[in-house]
Every structure is written in C-alpha cells, then in structure tokens.
Scaffold this motif. Structure first.
Motif, short mmCIF file in Angstrom:
data_model
loop_
_atom_site.label_atom_id
_atom_site.label_comp_id
_atom_site.label_asym_id
_atom_site.label_seq_id
_atom_site.Cartn_x
_atom_site.Cartn_y
_atom_site.Cartn_z
N ARG A 298 11.81 -10.99 -8.59
CA ARG A 298 12.69 -9.23 -9.02
C ARG A 298 12.45 -8.56 -7.72
N PRO A 299 13.74 -7.50 -7.14
CA PRO A 299 12.81 -6.65 -6.01
C PRO A 299 11.27 -6.25 -6.42
N CYS A 300 10.50 -6.35 -6.37
CA CYS A 300 8.85 -5.86 -6.02
C CYS A 300 8.35 -5.49 -4.51
N LEU A 301 6.71 -5.26 -4.98
CA LEU A 301 6.17 -5.22 -3.66
C LEU A 301 4.85 -6.48 -4.17
N LEU A 302 4.60 -7.43 -3.72
CA LEU A 302 3.63 -8.49 -3.91
C LEU A 302 2.28 -9.34 -3.02
N GLY A 303 1.63 -8.27 -3.45
CA GLY A 303 0.61 -8.70 -1.85
C GLY A 303 -0.82 -9.16 -2.58
N ILE A 304 -1.48 -9.92 -1.35
CA ILE A 304 -3.08 -9.71 -2.04
C ILE A 304 -4.57 -9.32 -1.10
N ALA A 305 -4.94 -7.99 -2.17
CA ALA A 305 -5.92 -7.44 -1.39
C ALA A 305 -7.46 -8.20 -1.21
N TRP A 306 -8.99 -7.24 -0.66
CA TRP A 306 -9.70 -8.32 -0.78
C TRP A 306 -11.02 -6.69 0.13
N ASP A 307 -11.88 -7.62 -0.78
CA ASP A 307 -13.25 -6.40 -0.68
C ASP A 307 -14.29 -6.70 0.79
N TRP A 308 -14.84 -5.81 1.28
CA TRP A 308 -16.02 -6.69 2.29
C TRP A 308 -17.21 -6.56 1.54
#
Length: 309
Positions: A298-308
């Motif tokens: 459904r309408p949304c924001l979807l993503g992947i985050a990463w830490d260095w």
C-alpha cells in the motif's frame, strides 16, 4: 478485397480501437449488418443487429464469453487474420473505481513537499490513478568511497485509463549531492523527455516517454537508471516512495568489497521523518549485497539503511 489492400483497414487493425477496426472491416467487406448476422448464424453464433451496431459505434464492448466467441467468428466472416479483432479488446475492463488502487500525493512521500509540487506542476504526468506498479526491480550500487554510484530500475506498469504515453521518474540524491550533475538513462522501451531539477531539494523529475500509447489494462516494461553525483558524506540509506502501492517490489543494494557496512536494516514508514513502523535486520550475501522483497504494498516509504561503524 483482401484486408492488406485496404490501408485504412490495415491501420485500424494495427492500432485500434476495436469499434473503429470492426466498422472499417464491415465496410470493406460490403456487408449490411443483417447479412453479417446471417453469416454468424450459419456458424452457430447468434448476435442481434443492435448489438453489432453498438459494437461498431463503441457504445458497448463485447465481454461475455458468447460475445467473445462472436468476435472470433466475425474475423472469419469479414475475412480477417485470426485474433486481429480479439487482440484489440485487451483484458476485460473492470468496473470503475476498484480498478485503480488508492493513491497518495507525492508531496506526502517526499520532502520538502513544496519542491515536489513545483516540479510536478511543470511536468504534468499521468494522474496518480492512471498507472500503478505491477513489479519493480531496483538495484542500488554503493562505491568504494561509501557513496551511492547509480540506481537502475526494471519497472512493469499497468495502465488504468486509455492514452498513457509517459511515466515520471523521481530521484532525490543524498544530502549535499549536486543534482545538476545527476544523469538519466532511458534504456528499454522508453526515451528521455523533459528533465527538471530543484538544486536546493536535491530533487530531479524525469519524463520517460513510452514507445507506445497504452490502453486501459495494458502493461508496459521499461528500464531506466540514474548515475549519481555523490555528496561529500557517505551514503546511509536508500528509500523508495509508493504513492499508489505496488504488486511486488524488489530492492537490492550492492556494496564495493572494499567498503562493507557493519549493519543493514530494512524499514518502512508512512511519511518522511516518521519513525519506522516496521524494521528487519538484513545480512550481506556472498556478493556483498542485501535485498528486500515486498508484495501487495500500500502507499508507503520502503527502504534499506546501513551503518558504517
């Protein structure tokens, strides 16, 4: 006269719409509608003159199984190639309303909202209910300097109205990137149209012109990409906004072997800056990649985050 010797009929059969092709074929064959009805009856297909008239005027559309059988018989009666009329019907039309998924305005999904509104006002694309994503495979590449290098998309769209001939691709770079140097690649089944940028918002909207005009129910595969002009700081995440949801979305982020993150997390939010309502830790595979798969979005924001660190 054979259909190939009638340029107007050949064109109508190639481009449609159905009612125009049918009317042109009947005229080319020189048959009155009652004679067409008689020829169909000889083949065991019963259709009234009124129905035939409505079909060739575009006032009604043959959709029931017996009507589709009649269309196949019409191809024989009118001495047309097999499937030349039936293919112009396309998928059965859904009732108005439920066919198009619910949508949210792009300003709800991208900040600052005023920048999105400004660019979309210049590039007027299809209405939000006109297209939705059937399948979208997106690949993000992060380089040895820990900054995003490119984004590539293979995107299958479905039209919910006739006449769709373009798609607007929105790209927002990492904070501090030079949006003026970001390049757009139109690679398959599309070509670049107008491109507009907002330097302050690191935002770009690209018009991708499709290589055909879509009818309701048509699907279209296009491939395109962006080559980034990275910011000075290391990239930390990639987020995709869905204003109309999606059937299936696959996101892959690949990292250079000399710059691997220590932690990767999938997340979903409802609007920019809001705390995620869903998170999941991801593990790098043997090719230095992580990915997510989501269905029936459904309408949304979807993503992947990463830490260095």
């Amino acid at each position: 006269m054979p259909y190939a010797d009638r340029p107007d009929l050949a064109t109508a059969l190639r481009t449609g719409p159905f009612h125009l092709a049918l009317r042109t074929a009947i005229t080319a064959r020189g048959l009155a509608l009652h004679r067409v009805r008689e020829h169909l009856a000889q083949r065991g297909v019963r259709v009234g003159v009124t129905s035939l008239s409505y079909w060739q005027q575009g006032r009604r559309r043959p959709e029931r199984p017996e009507s589709l059988r009649a269309v196949r018989a019409l191809e024989e009666v009118l001495e047309l190639p097999a499937h030349s009329l039936t293919r112009l019907l396309g998928p059965r039309q859904a009732a108005p309303g439920p066919a198009a998924p619910a949508t949210r305005p792009y300003r709800d999904l991208i900040a600052p909202a005023e920048a999105v509104d400004g660019l979309l006002a210049v590039l007027s694309g299809p209405p939000g209910t006109a297209l939705h994503t059937v399948t979208h495979l997106e690949r993000i590449r992060v380089g040895a300097d820990r900054r995003q290098v490119s984004r590539d998309s293979q995107h299958v769209l479905r039209a919910h109205r006739d006449g769709i001939d373009r798609y607007l691709a929105i790209y927002q770079g990492d904070p501090g990137c030079d949006i003026e140097r970001v390049t757009v690649r139109a690679e398959e089944n599309c070509r670049p149209g107008r491109i507009r940028r907002d330097r302050a918002a690191e935002l770009l909207v690209a018009e991708l012109l499709l290589d055909r005009r879509l009818r309701t129910g048509d699907t279209h595969l296009l491939s395109y990409g962006f080559d980034d002009a990275p910011a000075a700081e290391a990239s930390q995440e990639y987020v995709r906004g869905f204003n109309a949801g999606a059937g299936q979305y696959v996101l892959q982020v690949s990292f250079h072997p000399d710059a691997l993150p220590v932690r990767c997390t999938r997340f979903a939010t409802r609007e920019p800056g809001e705390a995620p309502y869903e998170t999941e830790e991801l593990t790098l595979d043997g090719h230095h990649c992580v990915h997510l798969v989501a269905s029936a979005l459904r309408p949304c924001l979807l993503g992947i985050a990463w830490d260095w660190e």
